[in-house]
Design a protein around this motif. Structure first.
Motif, short mmCIF file in Angstrom:
data_model
loop_
_atom_site.label_atom_id
_atom_site.label_comp_id
_atom_site.label_asym_id
_atom_site.label_seq_id
_atom_site.Cartn_x
_atom_site.Cartn_y
_atom_site.Cartn_z
N LEU A 52 0.82 -1.22 0.00
CA LEU A 52 0.00 0.00 0.00
C LEU A 52 0.85 1.26 0.00
O LEU A 52 0.35 2.34 -0.35
N THR A 53 2.09 1.14 0.42
CA THR A 53 2.98 2.31 0.51
C THR A 53 4.15 2.23 -0.48
O THR A 53 5.09 3.02 -0.39
N ASP A 54 4.07 1.32 -1.42
CA ASP A 54 5.20 1.09 -2.33
C ASP A 54 5.53 2.32 -3.16
O ASP A 54 6.70 2.69 -3.29
N GLU A 55 4.54 2.96 -3.74
CA GLU A 55 4.81 4.09 -4.63
C GLU A 55 5.43 5.28 -3.89
O GLU A 55 6.49 5.79 -4.30
N PRO A 56 4.84 5.78 -2.78
CA PRO A 56 5.48 6.91 -2.11
C PRO A 56 6.83 6.56 -1.48
O PRO A 56 7.65 7.46 -1.26
N ARG A 57 7.06 5.28 -1.19
CA ARG A 57 8.36 4.89 -0.62
C ARG A 57 9.51 5.21 -1.56
O ARG A 57 10.62 5.51 -1.13
N ARG A 58 9.27 5.17 -2.86
CA ARG A 58 10.32 5.49 -3.84
C ARG A 58 10.82 6.92 -3.69
O ARG A 58 11.98 7.23 -4.02
N TYR A 59 9.97 7.81 -3.20
CA TYR A 59 10.30 9.23 -3.16
C TYR A 59 10.74 9.70 -1.77
O TYR A 59 11.31 10.78 -1.65
N GLY A 60 10.49 8.90 -0.74
CA GLY A 60 10.76 9.34 0.61
C GLY A 60 9.67 10.26 1.12
O GLY A 60 8.85 10.78 0.36
N PHE A 61 9.65 10.48 2.42
CA PHE A 61 8.63 11.32 3.04
C PHE A 61 8.92 12.78 2.71
O PHE A 61 9.99 13.30 3.03
N HIS A 62 7.97 13.46 2.10
CA HIS A 62 8.22 14.81 1.63
C HIS A 62 6.92 15.46 1.16
O HIS A 62 5.91 14.80 1.00
N HIS A 173 1.15 18.59 -0.13
CA HIS A 173 0.72 17.34 0.48
C HIS A 173 1.93 16.43 0.71
O HIS A 173 2.87 16.42 -0.08
N MET A 174 1.89 15.72 1.81
CA MET A 174 2.93 14.77 2.19
C MET A 174 2.31 13.38 2.14
O MET A 174 1.56 12.98 3.03
N THR A 175 2.62 12.65 1.08
CA THR A 175 1.92 11.42 0.76
C THR A 175 2.27 10.30 1.75
O THR A 175 3.44 10.09 2.07
N LEU A 176 1.24 9.57 2.18
CA LEU A 176 1.42 8.48 3.14
C LEU A 176 1.07 7.11 2.56
O LEU A 176 1.45 6.09 3.14
N THR A 177 0.32 7.07 1.47
CA THR A 177 -0.03 5.79 0.84
C THR A 177 -0.01 5.95 -0.68
O THR A 177 -0.05 7.06 -1.20
N GLY A 178 0.00 4.82 -1.36
CA GLY A 178 -0.27 4.81 -2.78
C GLY A 178 -1.77 4.80 -3.03
O GLY A 178 -2.58 5.03 -2.12
N SER A 179 -2.15 4.53 -4.25
CA SER A 179 -3.56 4.47 -4.62
C SER A 179 -4.22 3.30 -3.91
O SER A 179 -3.71 2.18 -3.92
N LEU A 180 -5.38 3.56 -3.30
CA LEU A 180 -6.10 2.56 -2.51
C LEU A 180 -7.43 2.22 -3.18
O LEU A 180 -8.03 3.07 -3.85
N PRO A 181 -7.91 1.00 -2.98
CA PRO A 181 -9.27 0.70 -3.42
C PRO A 181 -10.26 1.64 -2.73
O PRO A 181 -10.07 2.03 -1.56
N GLU A 183 -13.07 1.41 -1.31
CA GLU A 183 -13.65 1.03 -0.02
C GLU A 183 -12.66 1.06 1.12
O GLU A 183 -13.04 1.00 2.29
N ARG A 184 -11.36 1.17 0.80
CA ARG A 184 -10.33 1.18 1.84
C ARG A 184 -9.91 2.59 2.24
O ARG A 184 -9.24 2.77 3.27
N VAL A 185 -10.24 3.58 1.43
CA VAL A 185 -9.74 4.93 1.66
C VAL A 185 -10.19 5.46 3.03
O VAL A 185 -9.36 5.94 3.83
N GLY A 186 -11.47 5.38 3.33
CA GLY A 186 -11.99 5.91 4.59
C GLY A 186 -11.39 5.24 5.81
O GLY A 186 -10.87 5.92 6.71
N PRO A 187 -11.43 3.91 5.90
CA PRO A 187 -10.87 3.24 7.08
C PRO A 187 -9.38 3.49 7.26
O PRO A 187 -8.91 3.70 8.39
N ILE A 188 -8.61 3.48 6.18
CA ILE A 188 -7.17 3.70 6.32
C ILE A 188 -6.88 5.15 6.69
O ILE A 188 -5.97 5.43 7.50
#
Length: 231
Positions: A52-62, A173-181, A183-188
Motif C-alpha cells: 500500500l505504501t510502495d509508490e510513495p516509498r520510492r520518493y521518501g517522506f516529503h 501534500h505529504m503522501t502516506l499511501t499509494g492508490s487505494l481501493p 472502499e479502503r480509503v476511509g478506514p485507512i
C-alpha cells in the motif's frame, strides 16, 4: 542508463516527530537510504502495508515543491547545491496552522489544516527560481503527464515548468499511501489519523527549510542530499 534526477522538497528536520512518523509509515528513511520497520497503523494489515505504501516509498517522506528534473546542459550538482544554499539564506519561513490526514482521491496524505497564501507564494517562487537548472522535459515524460486530465492552465504550467501542479494548481501534500481501493480509503485514513495524533504533537508546523533530493536512476529511490535552513 538514465540520468540522475533532482527534486526540491519540503522535508522536516530528521530529528523531528513529523519526520519519524512519515518515514516509519513508508518504511524508508530517505536520509540513510535504508528500509526501516513499518509503523503499521492500528486496524491495518501489516502483511499488505508494504504494498500500500510502495509508490510513495520510492520518493521518501516529503512534500513536493519543485518536481523531479534532470539537470540542464552546463549545470552541475555542485552549482545546484550552492544556488540552493544561497537562495535559502534569503528566504523567510512559512508557518502552517497544522497538518491534517486527508484523502486526496484514492490516496492519503498530510495537507495543511488551513489554506496559506504565504505557502502558495513561497512554493511558486521556488519553482521559478530553480528553472535555469531544469533540463527540458523528455517527450516520454510529457506524454505521461498528458495522459492525466489537465486544465488549459495546467497544460501551460507543464510546458513552462515541466510539471502541471504549480502556481494556483499547487497543493501541498505529504503522501502516506499509494492508490487505494475506494472502499479502503476511509478506514485507512481514520487509522492514519489516529496514528498521526499519537505520534506528532499538535500545533503549528514551521516550514523553516527545504531539501534537495537525488535519484540515481529511474528505478532507484530518492535520497535526501541536503537540507537548507531558511534565513
Amino acid at each position: 542508463m538514465s540520468r540522475q534526477r533532482y527534486a526540491l522538497y519540503y522535508a522536516p528536520a530528521v530529528d523531528s516527530a513529523l519526520w519519524r512518523f512519515g518515514s516509519a509509515a513508508l518504511g524508508y528513511d530517505a536520509l540513510t537510504g535504508e528500509d526501516i520497520p513499518f509503523a503499521v497503523p492500528a486496524g491495518c494489515d501489516g502483511s499488505e502495508w508494504p504494498a500500500l505504501t510502495d509508490e510513495p516509498r520510492r520518493y521518501g517522506f516529503h512534500a513536493t515543491l519543485k518536481a523531479p528534473f534532470e539537470l540542464a546542459d552546463g549545470r552541475s550538482e555542485d552549482q545546484l547545491r550552492a544556488f540552493a544554499r544561497n537562495y535559502a539564506a534569503g528566504l523567510d519561513g512559512v508557518t502552517l496552522s497544522g497538518l491534517s490526514v486527508t484523502a486526496l482521491g484514492s490516496f492519503i496524505a498530510l495537507t495543511p489544516s488551513e489554506p496559506s497564501e504565504d505557502l502558495q507564494r513561497f512554493a511558486f517562487a521556488l519553482v521559478q527560481a530553480f528553472e535555469p537548472f531544469r533540463a527540458p522535459l523528455a517527450e516520454a515524460d510529457r506524454a505521461r503527464r498528458l495522459k492525466s486530465p489537465l486544465t488549459p492552465a495546467q497544460r501551460a504550467y507543464l510546458e513552462a515548468y515541466g510539471y502541471p501542479y504549480v502556481g494556483d494548481a499547487f497543493r501541498f501534500h505529504m503522501t502516506l499511501t499509494g492508490s487505494l481501493p475506494a472502499e479502503r480509503v476511509g478506514p485507512i485514513r481514520q487509522s492514519l489519523e489516529a496514528a498521526y495524533a499519537a505520534a506528532v504533537p499538535p500545533g503549528t508546523v514551521a516550514l523553516d527549510r527545504f531539501a534537495l533530493f537525488r535519484q540515481d536512476g529511474r528505478e532507484a529511490r530518492f535520497r535526501l542530499l541536503d537540507s537548507y535552513q531558511l534565513g
